[in-house]
Design a protein around this motif. Structure first.
Motif, PDB file in Angstrom:
ATOM      1  N   ALA A  81      38.366   8.598  67.943  1.00 12.82           N
ATOM      2  CA  ALA A  81      37.945   9.584  68.298  1.00 12.82           C
ATOM      3  C   ALA A  81      37.196  10.389  67.561  1.00 12.82           C
ATOM      4  O   ALA A  81      37.500  10.132  66.246  1.00 12.82           O
ATOM      5  CB  ALA A  81      38.796  10.587  69.276  1.00 12.82           C
ATOM      6  N   ALA A  82      36.549  11.361  67.635  1.00 11.78           N
ATOM      7  CA  ALA A  82      35.908  12.154  66.679  1.00 11.78           C
ATOM      8  C   ALA A  82      35.864  13.612  67.234  1.00 11.78           C
ATOM      9  O   ALA A  82      35.761  13.920  68.297  1.00 11.78           O
ATOM     10  CB  ALA A  82      34.351  11.667  66.439  1.00 11.78           C
ATOM     11  N   ALA A  83      35.915  14.700  66.346  1.00 13.73           N
ATOM     12  CA  ALA A  83      35.796  16.026  66.546  1.00 13.73           C
ATOM     13  C   ALA A  83      35.003  16.688  65.312  1.00 13.73           C
ATOM     14  O   ALA A  83      35.276  16.425  64.206  1.00 13.73           O
ATOM     15  CB  ALA A  83      37.047  16.680  66.498  1.00 13.73           C
ATOM     16  N   ALA A  84      33.960  17.553  65.758  1.00 11.55           N
ATOM     17  CA  ALA A  84      33.097  18.161  64.886  1.00 11.55           C
ATOM     18  C   ALA A  84      33.746  19.700  64.564  1.00 11.55           C
ATOM     19  O   ALA A  84      34.115  20.440  65.312  1.00 11.55           O
ATOM     20  CB  ALA A  84      31.603  18.587  65.486  1.00 11.55           C
ATOM     21  N   ASP A  85      33.575  19.896  63.378  1.00 10.73           N
ATOM     22  CA  ASP A  85      34.199  21.236  62.573  1.00 10.73           C
ATOM     23  C   ASP A  85      32.837  21.866  62.268  1.00 10.73           C
ATOM     24  O   ASP A  85      32.454  21.814  60.986  1.00 10.73           O
ATOM     25  CB  ASP A  85      35.084  20.985  61.646  1.00 10.73           C
ATOM     26  CG  ASP A  85      35.786  22.186  60.913  1.00 10.73           C
ATOM     27  OD1 ASP A  85      34.772  23.421  61.282  1.00 10.73           O
ATOM     28  OD2 ASP A  85      36.591  22.378  60.363  1.00 10.73           O
ATOM     29  N   ALA A 122      46.813   7.812  50.607  1.00 10.58           N
ATOM     30  CA  ALA A 122      46.330   7.998  51.893  1.00 10.58           C
ATOM     31  C   ALA A 122      47.597   8.183  53.101  1.00 10.58           C
ATOM     32  O   ALA A 122      48.285   7.250  53.176  1.00 10.58           O
ATOM     33  CB  ALA A 122      45.429   7.055  52.319  1.00 10.58           C
ATOM     34  N   LYS A 123      47.637   9.310  53.730  1.00 13.25           N
ATOM     35  CA  LYS A 123      48.583   9.305  54.780  1.00 13.25           C
ATOM     36  C   LYS A 123      48.392   8.456  55.916  1.00 13.25           C
ATOM     37  O   LYS A 123      47.354   8.201  56.530  1.00 13.25           O
ATOM     38  CB  LYS A 123      48.448  10.676  55.205  1.00 13.25           C
ATOM     39  CG  LYS A 123      49.517  10.949  56.478  1.00 13.25           C
ATOM     40  CD  LYS A 123      50.898  11.243  55.952  1.00 13.25           C
ATOM     41  CE  LYS A 123      51.980  11.622  57.103  1.00 13.25           C
ATOM     42  NZ  LYS A 123      53.514  11.754  56.653  1.00 13.25           N
ATOM     43  N   ARG A 124      49.522   8.008  56.499  1.00 15.38           N
ATOM     44  CA  ARG A 124      49.483   6.784  57.426  1.00 15.38           C
ATOM     45  C   ARG A 124      49.896   7.407  59.041  1.00 15.38           C
ATOM     46  O   ARG A 124      51.081   8.326  58.934  1.00 15.38           O
ATOM     47  CB  ARG A 124      50.189   5.482  56.978  1.00 15.38           C
ATOM     48  CG  ARG A 124      50.096   4.849  55.843  1.00 15.38           C
ATOM     49  CD  ARG A 124      48.715   4.249  55.721  1.00 15.38           C
ATOM     50  NE  ARG A 124      48.451   3.619  54.536  1.00 15.38           N
ATOM     51  CZ  ARG A 124      47.557   2.947  54.361  1.00 15.38           C
ATOM     52  NH1 ARG A 124      46.730   2.466  55.271  1.00 15.38           N
ATOM     53  NH2 ARG A 124      47.444   2.131  53.237  1.00 15.38           N
ATOM     54  N   PHE A 125      49.064   6.847  59.953  1.00 12.10           N
ATOM     55  CA  PHE A 125      49.679   7.328  61.051  1.00 12.10           C
ATOM     56  C   PHE A 125      49.515   6.235  62.206  1.00 12.10           C
ATOM     57  O   PHE A 125      48.742   5.273  62.153  1.00 12.10           O
ATOM     58  CB  PHE A 125      48.193   8.582  61.707  1.00 12.10           C
ATOM     59  CG  PHE A 125      48.332   9.661  60.829  1.00 12.10           C
ATOM     60  CD1 PHE A 125      49.282  10.748  61.298  1.00 12.10           C
ATOM     61  CD2 PHE A 125      47.300   9.592  59.594  1.00 12.10           C
ATOM     62  CE1 PHE A 125      49.019  11.971  60.317  1.00 12.10           C
ATOM     63  CE2 PHE A 125      47.155  10.964  58.993  1.00 12.10           C
ATOM     64  CZ  PHE A 125      48.044  11.819  59.133  1.00 12.10           C
ATOM     65  N   ASP A 126      50.500   6.429  62.986  1.00 12.99           N
ATOM     66  CA  ASP A 126      50.720   5.307  64.004  1.00 12.99           C
ATOM     67  C   ASP A 126      49.746   5.291  65.195  1.00 12.99           C
ATOM     68  O   ASP A 126      50.399   5.782  66.348  1.00 12.99           O
ATOM     69  CB  ASP A 126      52.283   5.069  64.324  1.00 12.99           C
ATOM     70  CG  ASP A 126      52.568   4.233  65.031  1.00 12.99           C
ATOM     71  OD1 ASP A 126      51.875   3.050  65.204  1.00 12.99           O
ATOM     72  OD2 ASP A 126      53.802   3.922  65.469  1.00 12.99           O
ATOM     73  N   GLY A 127      48.601   4.857  64.945  1.00 11.44           N
ATOM     74  CA  GLY A 127      47.875   4.675  66.270  1.00 11.44           C
ATOM     75  C   GLY A 127      47.237   5.833  66.677  1.00 11.44           C
ATOM     76  O   GLY A 127      47.452   6.487  67.645  1.00 11.44           O
ATOM     77  N   GLY A 128      46.023   6.336  65.768  1.00 11.40           N
ATOM     78  CA  GLY A 128      45.180   7.616  66.065  1.00 11.40           C
ATOM     79  C   GLY A 128      44.786   7.359  67.525  1.00 11.40           C
ATOM     80  O   GLY A 128      43.895   6.390  67.776  1.00 11.40           O
ATOM     81  N   GLU A 129      44.532   8.529  68.240  1.00 16.08           N
ATOM     82  CA  GLU A 129      44.172   8.547  69.428  1.00 16.08           C
ATOM     83  C   GLU A 129      43.075   9.891  69.625  1.00 16.08           C
ATOM     84  O   GLU A 129      42.083   9.903  68.914  1.00 16.08           O
ATOM     85  CB  GLU A 129      45.034   8.479  70.574  1.00 16.08           C
ATOM     86  CG  GLU A 129      45.824   7.037  70.768  1.00 16.08           C
ATOM     87  CD  GLU A 129      44.936   6.006  71.155  1.00 16.08           C
ATOM     88  OE1 GLU A 129      43.964   6.457  71.834  1.00 16.08           O
ATOM     89  OE2 GLU A 129      45.298   4.911  71.111  1.00 16.08           O
ATOM     90  N   GLY A 130      43.257  10.558  70.694  1.00  9.95           N
ATOM     91  CA  GLY A 130      42.465  11.585  70.885  1.00  9.95           C
ATOM     92  C   GLY A 130      42.378  12.757  69.739  1.00  9.95           C
ATOM     93  O   GLY A 130      43.171  12.704  68.926  1.00  9.95           O
ATOM     94  N   CYS A 131      41.245  13.524  69.736  1.00  7.58           N
ATOM     95  CA  CYS A 131      41.058  14.259  68.543  1.00  7.58           C
ATOM     96  C   CYS A 131      40.232  15.650  69.016  1.00  7.58           C
ATOM     97  O   CYS A 131      39.077  15.590  69.723  1.00  7.58           O
ATOM     98  CB  CYS A 131      40.358  13.731  67.534  1.00  7.58           C
ATOM     99  SG  CYS A 131      40.166  14.590  65.815  1.00  7.58           S
ATOM    100  N   HIS A 132      40.796  16.772  68.815  1.00  8.59           N
ATOM    101  CA  HIS A 132      39.692  18.035  69.184  1.00  8.59           C
ATOM    102  C   HIS A 132      40.009  18.915  68.110  1.00  8.59           C
ATOM    103  O   HIS A 132      40.857  19.372  67.429  1.00  8.59           O
ATOM    104  CB  HIS A 132      40.632  18.554  70.384  1.00  8.59           C
ATOM    105  CG  HIS A 132      40.441  17.731  71.629  1.00  8.59           C
ATOM    106  ND1 HIS A 132      39.456  17.989  72.524  1.00  8.59           N
ATOM    107  CD2 HIS A 132      41.336  16.954  72.129  1.00  8.59           C
ATOM    108  CE1 HIS A 132      39.768  17.081  73.495  1.00  8.59           C
ATOM    109  NE2 HIS A 132      40.700  16.251  73.105  1.00  8.59           N
TER     110      HIS A 132
END
Length: 387
Positions: free
Chosen positions: A176-180, A248-258
């Motif tokens: 996912a992508a989210a614009a700031d 780099a910080k690890r995350f377990d399966g990135g999904e939605g992003c807002h």
């Protein structure tokens, strides 16, 4: 693990401020959101479409994979996934990705102000496994390839302009992508078990043709200050982007992003561990905001995936797995099922998105009743949504 609830910043549908209303007003609570009675009551018996909805709500099927969208000559794509709504005069457009390989891509359905289908068409073709994505402030749709060394494609929801591959945004297993718009960056999630959280700094805001890809760095905890480091080789040719920067910080399966403009917060989910994270962009801090393992007993929300927000401040979270539900989390920290899809246990719920006025909710069952990508179904829900 930390026991934190959702901080109540404004979360909006897609990656831009689509609603104007805010989510999660107020301050942080000491405990995570807990199960309780939802504002609409429990979902009732399944309707003719197999959807269990609260009283006063109705569903309709707007498209089926492999069949022409009613009233058009466009054949709806297989495995509908991430989606968003765009204002189109008095009507709107719903954009949906196709998570298949090799064809992939994305399509759009245009609706009149009365909710009637006015057209449907392809907006990008020839891509691979287009999963989620995000809406930009300049009304384009970022369609992301969830494959190793995948690309981001910037597409036109109206289908008037050709899609453009945005190489500078990096080659990895995009989700996912989210614009700031305040910091003029785009946040990106990565769907692998040891993935990272990225941000892309365009050279010129409003153009994604060039810029700098950075990765979030942090210690081993679940909250605290973060830093950002440039990814030396965004193409991933020398090494996977997630392995190029120490710390780099690890995350377990990135999904939605807002991204939430009112609070300067980017929210993202990790399906592998059932968590929701919040990045405070102004303070440059990261916190663990929700973890389904911290719910006593059986959590009503599991398999966290795509998310969207309503004008009233409720967050709608789609399940990949679980009970095939869209659950909502209220500003009062109550987690409750909003709807359940019956008879489709081999599928997942994808692409939830509200119309610009917040009165209709779209989503898809990616594999429908067949459990196959050719069986996808896209729905519309109408009813007394809180505004």
């Amino acid at each position: 693990m930390e026991r934190r609830s959702f901080l109540r910043g404004a979360v909006v549908s897609g990656s831009a401020a689509a609603f104007g209303g805010s989510l999660w007003r107020g301050s942080a609570a000491a405990d995570p959101a807990q199960p309780g009675a939802g504002p609409y009551g429990s979902p009732g018996q399944a309707d003719g479409n197999g959807i269990r909805l609260p009283q006063g709500f109705t569903s309709r099927v707007v498209a089926r994979s492999g069949q022409q969208v009613p009233g058009t000559s466009y054949t709806w794509h297989p495995a509908p996934d991430g989606g968003a709504c765009f204002a189109d005069g008095d009507g709107w457009i719903y954009v949906s990705n196709s998570e298949v390989t090799p064809s992939g891509g994305a399509g759009s359905i245009r609706f009149t102000a009365a909710g009637e289908v006015a057209g449907a068409y392809r907006i990008v073709s020839g891509t691979r496994q287009n999963c989620a994505g995000g809406k930009t402030p300049w009304d384009t749709w970022l369609s992301c390839e969830e494959v190793d060394r995948g690309y981001v494609y910037e597409t036109d929801p109206w289908g008037a302009k050709a899609a453009v591959r945005r190489d500078a945004m990096g080659r990895f297993k995009h989700e996912a992508a989210a614009a700031d718009p305040e910091r003029r960056v785009v946040y990106l999630t990565e769907d692998v078990s040891d993935g990272c959280f990225y941000r892309f700094r365009p050279t010129t805001w409003g153009s994604l043709s060039s810029g700098t890809l950075e990765v979030l760095r942090m210690g081993s905890g679940t909250s605290g200050p973060v830093t950002w480091a440039q990814v030396p080789d965004p193409s991933g040719a020398s090494a996977a982007t997630r392995n190029q920067v120490a710390g780099a910080k690890r995350f377990d399966g990135g999904e939605g992003c807002h991204y939430a403009s009112d609070s300067g917060t980017c929210w993202f989910t990790t399906k592998g561990d059932g968590r929701v994270w919040q990045y405070d962009a102004a303070a440059q801090t990261l916190e663990l905001a929700y973890d389904d393992s911290l719910i006593p007993g059986t959590a009503p929300l599991t398999g966290v995936d795509n998310v969207t927000g309503s004008r009233s401040g409720d967050l709608y979270v789609a399940e990949d797995g679980g009970n095939m539900e869209i659950c909502l989390i209220t500003p009062d920290d109550v987690v409750a099922p909003f709807l359940r899809v019956e008879g489709q246990g081999g599928s997942e719920i994808t692409g939830p998105a509200f119309t610009p006025d917040g009165t209709r909710l779209y989503f898809s069952s990616q594999r429908g009743t067949t459990g196959s990508s050719s069986g996808g179904i896209t729905y519309e829900i109408t009813g007394p949504f809180r505004t």
